[in-house]
Design a protein around this motif. Sequence first.
Motif, mmCIF file in Angstrom:
data_model
loop_
_atom_site.group_PDB
_atom_site.id
_atom_site.type_symbol
_atom_site.label_atom_id
_atom_site.label_comp_id
_atom_site.label_asym_id
_atom_site.label_seq_id
_atom_site.Cartn_x
_atom_site.Cartn_y
_atom_site.Cartn_z
ATOM 1 N N ALA A 153 8.847 5.105 0.510
ATOM 2 C CA ALA A 153 9.608 6.187 0.461
ATOM 3 C C ALA A 153 9.676 7.050 1.736
ATOM 4 O O ALA A 153 10.441 7.809 1.723
ATOM 5 N N GLY A 154 8.975 6.538 2.661
ATOM 6 C CA GLY A 154 8.813 7.256 3.932
ATOM 7 C C GLY A 154 8.200 8.622 3.698
ATOM 8 O O GLY A 154 8.314 9.294 4.839
ATOM 9 N N LYS A 155 7.192 8.932 2.818
ATOM 10 C CA LYS A 155 6.506 10.137 2.437
ATOM 11 C C LYS A 155 5.239 10.046 3.631
ATOM 12 O O LYS A 155 4.614 10.989 3.714
ATOM 13 N N ILE A 156 4.542 8.833 3.482
ATOM 14 C CA ILE A 156 3.245 8.648 4.207
ATOM 15 C C ILE A 156 3.309 7.452 4.996
ATOM 16 O O ILE A 156 4.312 6.294 4.720
ATOM 17 N N ARG A 157 2.766 7.197 6.274
ATOM 18 C CA ARG A 157 2.656 6.091 7.061
ATOM 19 C C ARG A 157 1.640 5.224 6.555
ATOM 20 O O ARG A 157 1.623 3.998 6.394
ATOM 21 N N TYR A 158 0.274 5.533 6.394
ATOM 22 C CA TYR A 158 -0.814 4.855 5.861
ATOM 23 C C TYR A 158 -1.512 5.637 4.782
ATOM 24 O O TYR A 158 -1.549 6.821 4.758
ATOM 25 N N TYR A 159 -2.490 5.000 4.202
ATOM 26 C CA TYR A 159 -3.152 5.638 3.057
ATOM 27 C C TYR A 159 -4.681 5.558 3.174
ATOM 28 O O TYR A 159 -5.057 4.174 3.683
ATOM 29 N N GLY A 160 -5.627 6.259 2.566
ATOM 30 C CA GLY A 160 -6.927 6.014 2.395
ATOM 31 C C GLY A 160 -7.505 6.217 1.084
ATOM 32 O O GLY A 160 -6.662 6.923 0.039
ATOM 33 N N CYS A 161 -8.768 6.368 1.358
ATOM 34 C CA CYS A 161 -9.522 6.821 -0.080
ATOM 35 C C CYS A 161 -10.748 7.812 0.566
ATOM 36 O O CYS A 161 -11.141 7.826 1.342
ATOM 37 N N SER A 162 -11.192 8.710 -0.546
ATOM 38 C CA SER A 162 -12.131 9.474 -0.526
ATOM 39 C C SER A 162 -12.962 9.697 -1.645
ATOM 40 O O SER A 162 -12.699 9.760 -2.644
ATOM 41 N N ASN A 163 -14.242 9.407 -1.421
ATOM 42 C CA ASN A 163 -15.297 9.511 -2.245
ATOM 43 C C ASN A 163 -15.280 8.241 -3.564
ATOM 44 O O ASN A 163 -15.153 8.516 -4.707
ATOM 45 N N TRP A 164 -14.819 7.205 -2.990
ATOM 46 C CA TRP A 164 -14.813 5.877 -3.543
ATOM 47 C C TRP A 164 -16.023 4.956 -3.745
ATOM 48 O O TRP A 164 -16.751 5.055 -2.542
ATOM 49 N N ASP A 165 -16.355 4.352 -4.720
ATOM 50 C CA ASP A 165 -17.427 3.457 -4.721
ATOM 51 C C ASP A 165 -17.149 2.266 -3.786
ATOM 52 O O ASP A 165 -15.953 1.749 -3.857
ATOM 53 N N ALA A 166 -18.254 1.560 -3.281
ATOM 54 C CA ALA A 166 -18.018 0.139 -2.511
ATOM 55 C C ALA A 166 -17.216 -0.799 -3.318
ATOM 56 O O ALA A 166 -16.109 -1.558 -2.891
ATOM 57 N N ASP A 167 -17.556 -0.971 -4.679
ATOM 58 C CA ASP A 167 -16.990 -1.841 -5.623
ATOM 59 C C ASP A 167 -15.522 -1.832 -5.577
ATOM 60 O O ASP A 167 -14.708 -2.830 -5.721
ATOM 61 N N ARG A 168 -14.893 -0.663 -5.642
ATOM 62 C CA ARG A 168 -13.718 -0.083 -5.996
ATOM 63 C C ARG A 168 -12.899 -0.537 -4.649
ATOM 64 O O ARG A 168 -11.738 -0.764 -4.693
ATOM 65 N N MET A 169 -13.690 -0.167 -3.508
ATOM 66 C CA MET A 169 -12.731 -0.581 -2.144
ATOM 67 C C MET A 169 -12.587 -1.760 -2.075
ATOM 68 O O MET A 169 -11.647 -2.365 -1.491
ATOM 69 N N LYS A 170 -13.706 -2.733 -2.367
ATOM 70 C CA LYS A 170 -13.490 -4.191 -2.322
ATOM 71 C C LYS A 170 -12.384 -4.468 -3.233
ATOM 72 O O LYS A 170 -11.630 -5.300 -2.873
ATOM 73 N N ALA A 171 -12.506 -4.003 -4.539
ATOM 74 C CA ALA A 171 -11.371 -4.356 -5.321
ATOM 75 C C ALA A 171 -9.992 -4.280 -4.757
ATOM 76 O O ALA A 171 -8.999 -4.974 -4.968
ATOM 77 N N ALA A 172 -9.757 -3.042 -4.250
ATOM 78 C CA ALA A 172 -8.718 -2.779 -3.564
ATOM 79 C C ALA A 172 -8.464 -3.440 -2.619
ATOM 80 O O ALA A 172 -7.058 -3.787 -2.260
ATOM 81 N N ASP A 173 -9.055 -3.920 -1.488
ATOM 82 C CA ASP A 173 -8.992 -4.687 -0.369
ATOM 83 C C ASP A 173 -8.386 -6.129 -0.860
ATOM 84 O O ASP A 173 -7.466 -6.576 -0.321
#
Length: 324
Positions: A153-173
């Motif tokens: 939609a052009g509202k953001i360029r990139y995105y990130g996470c805050s206060n996520w556990d490692a297993d959830r970041m790996k699953a998202a990756d």
Amino acid sequence: MEKRILIPGTELSVYPIGLGTVDAGLRWDGEAGDRIFDAYLDQGGNLIDCAHVYSDWVPGEKARAERVLGDWLARSKKRNQIVLMTKGGHPDMAVPNPDLHRSRMTAKDMAEDLDGSLQKLRTDVIDLYFYHRDNREQSVEEEIETMEGFVKAGKIRYYGCSNWDADRMKAADAYCREKGYRGFAADQSLMNLGMKYMNPLEDDTLGYTRGEAFTYHVDHPENMAMPYMGNCSGFFHRFDSKGEEGVAGNPYYTPGNVKVARKVTELKERYGCSVTQVVLGYFFHQPFACVPLYGSTSTEHIVDACRTLDVSFTDEDYQWLLED
């Protein structure tokens, strides 16, 4: 050290120390806010971090920090000089007795917060937008697709996470690799010089860059670590100026951190630098790139913090500081 760090796989080249704004609208606003922002840019800074929830826990105005930042952007016309970050999805802090475990991570919640942020910040696009918390009852696929929708939609360029556990970041990756998405560009979690020995903080929804999360960043430099609370809630500053009497009741006040604090004073004297510079120097002697977020209430503190980059600390200094 190098005064710009490129986040891998993005067009975002950022100053090694980001400016936090949790105090905006509370301890500084208007002309004082202009001086804070301009002083940071004058030092070469370009990375400003905010959140839609700052500081809703104080009655009277919602999203006041974004409003202060947006006012400065409108007055200064410097939007193109900064990498703008903000966060959404935090539990509601404007209600009586806020419940930090009541999630606000649905696509509807995030869209509401993002649109509110764009309005408060007076901009058309956020450079880097974060999930401020995680909801393990939602799938990472749903959460990633929400962010991808904002990108499309052009509202953001990139995105990130805050206060996520490692297993959830790996699953998202893994999901992003499958779909061909860029995925998380940055991760904001608690990390600092006093973390090894600190007592747990009252808010158990906060994430820490330690253990599996620390190893994750060693192995995944494409998700840039952007630690918050880098100043250790002023623990080492108060110890340096007032000794143990000045830190009683502080969550960092433990026997281990008292030993570290005495060494911080030694290191400060050895290099002829400030406590702030010793504390922030820690982030530049890690096995992965770190861009700490530093909040300040004065231009003098900003100048002092940014000059950390000119002090020639070594890896051995920080190994000595934290050795048992």
